[in-house]
Design a protein around this motif. Sequence first.
Motif, PDB file in Angstrom:
ATOM      1  N   PRO A  23     -46.263  -7.426  96.028  1.00  0.00           N
ATOM      2  CA  PRO A  23     -45.466  -6.704  95.101  1.00  0.00           C
ATOM      3  C   PRO A  23     -45.561  -7.508  93.443  1.00  0.00           C
ATOM      4  O   PRO A  23     -45.928  -8.823  93.698  1.00  0.00           O
ATOM      5  N   SER A  24     -44.784  -6.763  92.706  1.00  0.00           N
ATOM      6  CA  SER A  24     -45.453  -7.050  91.524  1.00  0.00           C
ATOM      7  C   SER A  24     -44.422  -8.175  91.158  1.00  0.00           C
ATOM      8  O   SER A  24     -43.358  -8.689  91.884  1.00  0.00           O
ATOM      9  N   ASN A  25     -45.215  -9.573  90.520  1.00  0.00           N
ATOM     10  CA  ASN A  25     -44.427 -11.337  90.427  1.00  0.00           C
ATOM     11  C   ASN A  25     -44.318 -11.083  88.435  1.00  0.00           C
ATOM     12  O   ASN A  25     -44.392 -10.457  87.305  1.00  0.00           O
ATOM     13  N   PHE A  26     -42.788 -10.555  88.747  1.00  0.00           N
ATOM     14  CA  PHE A  26     -41.450 -10.028  87.263  1.00  0.00           C
ATOM     15  C   PHE A  26     -41.384 -11.402  86.385  1.00  0.00           C
ATOM     16  O   PHE A  26     -41.375 -11.624  85.306  1.00  0.00           O
ATOM     17  N   GLY A  86     -42.115 -11.980  93.070  1.00  0.00           N
ATOM     18  CA  GLY A  86     -43.545 -11.626  94.379  1.00  0.00           C
ATOM     19  C   GLY A  86     -42.990 -11.987  95.679  1.00  0.00           C
ATOM     20  O   GLY A  86     -44.526 -11.424  96.520  1.00  0.00           O
ATOM     21  N   CYS A 130     -38.865  -6.903  99.231  1.00  0.00           N
ATOM     22  CA  CYS A 130     -41.195  -7.906  98.625  1.00  0.00           C
ATOM     23  C   CYS A 130     -40.815  -7.981  97.194  1.00  0.00           C
ATOM     24  O   CYS A 130     -41.543  -9.163  97.230  1.00  0.00           O
ATOM     25  N   HIS A 131     -39.882  -7.862  96.132  1.00  0.00           N
ATOM     26  CA  HIS A 131     -39.964  -8.978  95.430  1.00  0.00           C
ATOM     27  C   HIS A 131     -39.845 -10.215  95.174  1.00  0.00           C
ATOM     28  O   HIS A 131     -39.738 -11.129  94.250  1.00  0.00           O
ATOM     29  N   MET A 181     -43.902   0.689  97.137  1.00  0.00           N
ATOM     30  CA  MET A 181     -42.942   0.612  97.112  1.00  0.00           C
ATOM     31  C   MET A 181     -41.972   1.793  97.339  1.00  0.00           C
ATOM     32  O   MET A 181     -42.393   3.032  96.747  1.00  0.00           O
ATOM     33  N   GLY A 198     -37.331 -12.920  92.004  1.00  0.00           N
ATOM     34  CA  GLY A 198     -38.673 -11.829  91.068  1.00  0.00           C
ATOM     35  C   GLY A 198     -39.928 -12.171  91.196  1.00  0.00           C
ATOM     36  O   GLY A 198     -40.878 -11.465  90.327  1.00  0.00           O
ATOM     37  N   ALA A 216     -43.856  -9.466 101.622  1.00  0.00           N
ATOM     38  CA  ALA A 216     -45.083  -9.675 101.134  1.00  0.00           C
ATOM     39  C   ALA A 216     -45.943 -10.057 102.208  1.00  0.00           C
ATOM     40  O   ALA A 216     -46.714  -9.245 101.796  1.00  0.00           O
ATOM     41  N   CYS A 228     -34.949  -4.703  95.704  1.00  0.00           N
ATOM     42  CA  CYS A 228     -36.128  -5.229  95.629  1.00  0.00           C
ATOM     43  C   CYS A 228     -36.863  -6.071  96.149  1.00  0.00           C
ATOM     44  O   CYS A 228     -37.574  -5.999  96.051  1.00  0.00           O
ATOM     45  N   ILE A 243     -35.427  -6.598  84.977  1.00  0.00           N
ATOM     46  CA  ILE A 243     -36.346  -7.332  85.436  1.00  0.00           C
ATOM     47  C   ILE A 243     -37.042  -8.078  84.028  1.00  0.00           C
ATOM     48  O   ILE A 243     -37.889  -8.865  84.936  1.00  0.00           O
TER      49      ILE A 243
END
Length: 143
Positions: free
Chosen positions: A84-87, A68, A61-62, A115, A66, A73, A58, A138
């Motif tokens: 990508p999502s920002n966890f 993003g 990209c993330h 994804m 985490g 990216a 993951c 995550i």
Amino acid sequence: MLKVNLWIAVILLFSLTLSFSSLMADEAVPQEYQEMTNPLTLEKHEVSYWRTQFLGKCALCHGKNGDGQGGSALELADEGYPQPSNFTDKAFMNSKSDGELFYQIEMGGEEKSAMPDFGEDSAQGWGEEKIWRMVAFIRLFAK
């Protein structure tokens, strides 16, 4: 002047497209997934294993944290994909149900993002337990 107005129109259209695709991504998650809650938790001794899984599958990209901001990216943005999502964003993570996160991992981005899917029928072949454990992992980024 015409060139400036044209560039402003292009930028606005691009921004609206990204906003619309984010909105559509939420609407595309079936209701039964939206209502799901994670039946599993991670024990302290499992976190290291899931960190390794995240870094290997993951983080490109993330981002390794985490956030993003993984190495791919910018390339994804250049290809027209959403970031990508920002966890680590607590508001974002609080806005997503466990089931929505499960769905994204299981089904991937489909046509909306780059994804890959991780569900049983994918190349990754993750079953429900693995996906739920990654959801639990995550969520740790936002704590």
